[in-house]
Motif scaffolding. Sequence first.
Motif, short mmCIF file in Angstrom:
data_model
loop_
_atom_site.label_atom_id
_atom_site.label_comp_id
_atom_site.label_asym_id
_atom_site.label_seq_id
_atom_site.Cartn_x
_atom_site.Cartn_y
_atom_site.Cartn_z
N CYS A 100 -18.31 -9.07 -44.08
CA CYS A 100 -17.02 -9.67 -43.74
C CYS A 100 -16.17 -9.87 -44.98
N GLU A 101 -14.87 -9.67 -44.83
CA GLU A 101 -13.94 -9.90 -45.94
C GLU A 101 -12.58 -10.28 -45.40
N LEU A 102 -11.90 -11.14 -46.13
CA LEU A 102 -10.53 -11.49 -45.76
C LEU A 102 -9.62 -10.29 -45.95
N THR A 103 -8.65 -10.15 -45.07
CA THR A 103 -7.71 -9.04 -45.20
C THR A 103 -6.33 -9.44 -44.74
N ASP A 104 -5.33 -8.85 -45.36
CA ASP A 104 -3.94 -8.98 -44.90
C ASP A 104 -3.43 -7.64 -44.40
N ASN A 105 -4.28 -6.61 -44.52
CA ASN A 105 -3.85 -5.26 -44.19
C ASN A 105 -4.54 -4.79 -42.92
N ILE A 106 -3.83 -4.95 -41.81
CA ILE A 106 -4.34 -4.49 -40.53
C ILE A 106 -3.67 -3.16 -40.20
N PRO A 107 -4.46 -2.10 -40.01
CA PRO A 107 -3.84 -0.80 -39.70
C PRO A 107 -2.89 -0.90 -38.51
N THR A 108 -1.76 -0.27 -38.65
CA THR A 108 -0.76 -0.33 -37.58
C THR A 108 -1.34 0.16 -36.26
N ASN A 109 -2.17 1.19 -36.33
CA ASN A 109 -2.73 1.75 -35.09
C ASN A 109 -3.82 0.86 -34.50
N ALA A 110 -4.23 -0.19 -35.25
CA ALA A 110 -5.24 -1.12 -34.72
C ALA A 110 -4.62 -2.12 -33.76
N TYR A 135 -17.21 -20.25 -43.66
CA TYR A 135 -18.45 -20.28 -42.90
C TYR A 135 -18.74 -18.91 -42.29
N ILE A 136 -17.70 -18.26 -41.75
CA ILE A 136 -17.90 -16.94 -41.15
C ILE A 136 -18.25 -15.92 -42.23
N LEU A 137 -17.54 -15.96 -43.34
CA LEU A 137 -17.79 -15.00 -44.42
C LEU A 137 -19.22 -15.11 -44.94
N GLU A 138 -19.75 -16.31 -44.96
CA GLU A 138 -21.09 -16.52 -45.51
C GLU A 138 -22.21 -16.29 -44.50
N ASN A 139 -21.92 -16.45 -43.21
CA ASN A 139 -23.00 -16.47 -42.22
C ASN A 139 -23.02 -15.33 -41.22
N PRO A 178 -2.08 -22.02 -40.28
CA PRO A 178 -3.43 -22.03 -40.86
C PRO A 178 -4.32 -20.96 -40.25
N ILE A 179 -3.85 -19.71 -40.29
CA ILE A 179 -4.56 -18.60 -39.66
C ILE A 179 -4.91 -17.55 -40.71
N LYS A 180 -6.14 -17.09 -40.68
CA LYS A 180 -6.59 -16.02 -41.55
C LYS A 180 -7.14 -14.88 -40.71
N CYS A 181 -7.19 -13.68 -41.30
CA CYS A 181 -7.76 -12.52 -40.64
C CYS A 181 -8.98 -12.06 -41.42
N ILE A 182 -10.09 -11.89 -40.72
CA ILE A 182 -11.33 -11.42 -41.34
C ILE A 182 -11.67 -10.04 -40.78
N LEU A 183 -11.90 -9.10 -41.69
CA LEU A 183 -12.36 -7.77 -41.30
C LEU A 183 -13.89 -7.80 -41.23
N ILE A 184 -14.43 -7.47 -40.07
CA ILE A 184 -15.88 -7.42 -39.86
C ILE A 184 -16.24 -5.95 -39.67
N LYS A 185 -16.98 -5.38 -40.60
CA LYS A 185 -17.27 -3.95 -40.51
C LYS A 185 -18.75 -3.67 -40.77
N PRO A 186 -19.30 -2.65 -40.10
CA PRO A 186 -20.70 -2.28 -40.33
C PRO A 186 -20.92 -1.85 -41.78
N VAL A 187 -22.07 -2.22 -42.31
CA VAL A 187 -22.42 -1.80 -43.67
C VAL A 187 -22.59 -0.28 -43.70
N ASN A 188 -23.16 0.27 -42.62
CA ASN A 188 -23.35 1.72 -42.53
C ASN A 188 -22.91 2.19 -41.15
N GLN A 189 -21.72 2.76 -41.08
CA GLN A 189 -21.18 3.19 -39.79
C GLN A 189 -22.06 4.24 -39.11
N LYS A 190 -22.73 5.06 -39.89
CA LYS A 190 -23.52 6.16 -39.33
C LYS A 190 -24.62 5.64 -38.40
N PHE A 191 -25.19 4.49 -38.75
CA PHE A 191 -26.30 3.95 -37.96
C PHE A 191 -25.90 2.71 -37.16
#
Length: 244
Positions: A145-155, A130-134, A73-86
């Motif tokens: 935040c978004e669910l993902t199954d694709n984790i970069p190999t170099n990550a 809860y995490i996706l919404e909050n 029962p494990i999921k992966c969530i990608l958490i990324k800045p809306v604007n990387q520049k700032f």
Amino acid sequence: MTEKQKRFEELAIRSNERGYTVYSDFLGLSEISELCAVRLPVKATLWGGYEDAERCVACFGDREYFTDNTDYPIKCILIKPVNQKFADALSHRDFLGSLMGLGIRRDVLGDIIINENCGYLFCLENITDYILENLTQVRHTTVKCELTDNIPTNALPQPENREIIVSSERLDVIVSAIYKMSRSQVLPLFNTEKVFVNGVVKLSPSATANVNDKISVRGFGRFIYKGVLRHTKKDRLVVGVEVF
């Protein structure tokens, strides 16, 4: 038997009596060590969402017919800045602090992998919505935040192959050489239960490392011991390690 071990026993008995797999929350190194130290009526296997994960979920029951680990029962969530520049330069502590600030328990969260200022969070399936919404901010940075199954190999953590020269295969000698510490500095790590071999806490600094042992030193990192490669002219040992 500790309270945590009693809980493991309860889960194992439930699996054994009802004939299906039962899962724990995420376990840290100390809890995994407690799990390994208790005798259970069914086998327990560990998975954290990727190979060599530090925090893992224990599955109690027969996994003979499972071909992969997608049933955990494990999921992966990608958490990324809306604007990387700032965006702020975000660390593991920043991501974890923001999650804990939402009132989320640590035991529903697994490892957090940082890559290109994004966080890949492994968590229990029942907390994902809860995490996706909050979770909308990490430090001063707005994130999505978004669910993902694709984790970069170099990550994923990549081990560094090293050769070190040591006088013996004692754990304290190897840990001292890898982390450039004196033997007197290493000893308290054993006394305070911060050294784990294959998930089991080790109290004896004189214990010998075996080939392919996975050794974690809390607060410093982890490595895989690959054994003696050769001897020097002064009959010291050249050993191989994969350091994460």
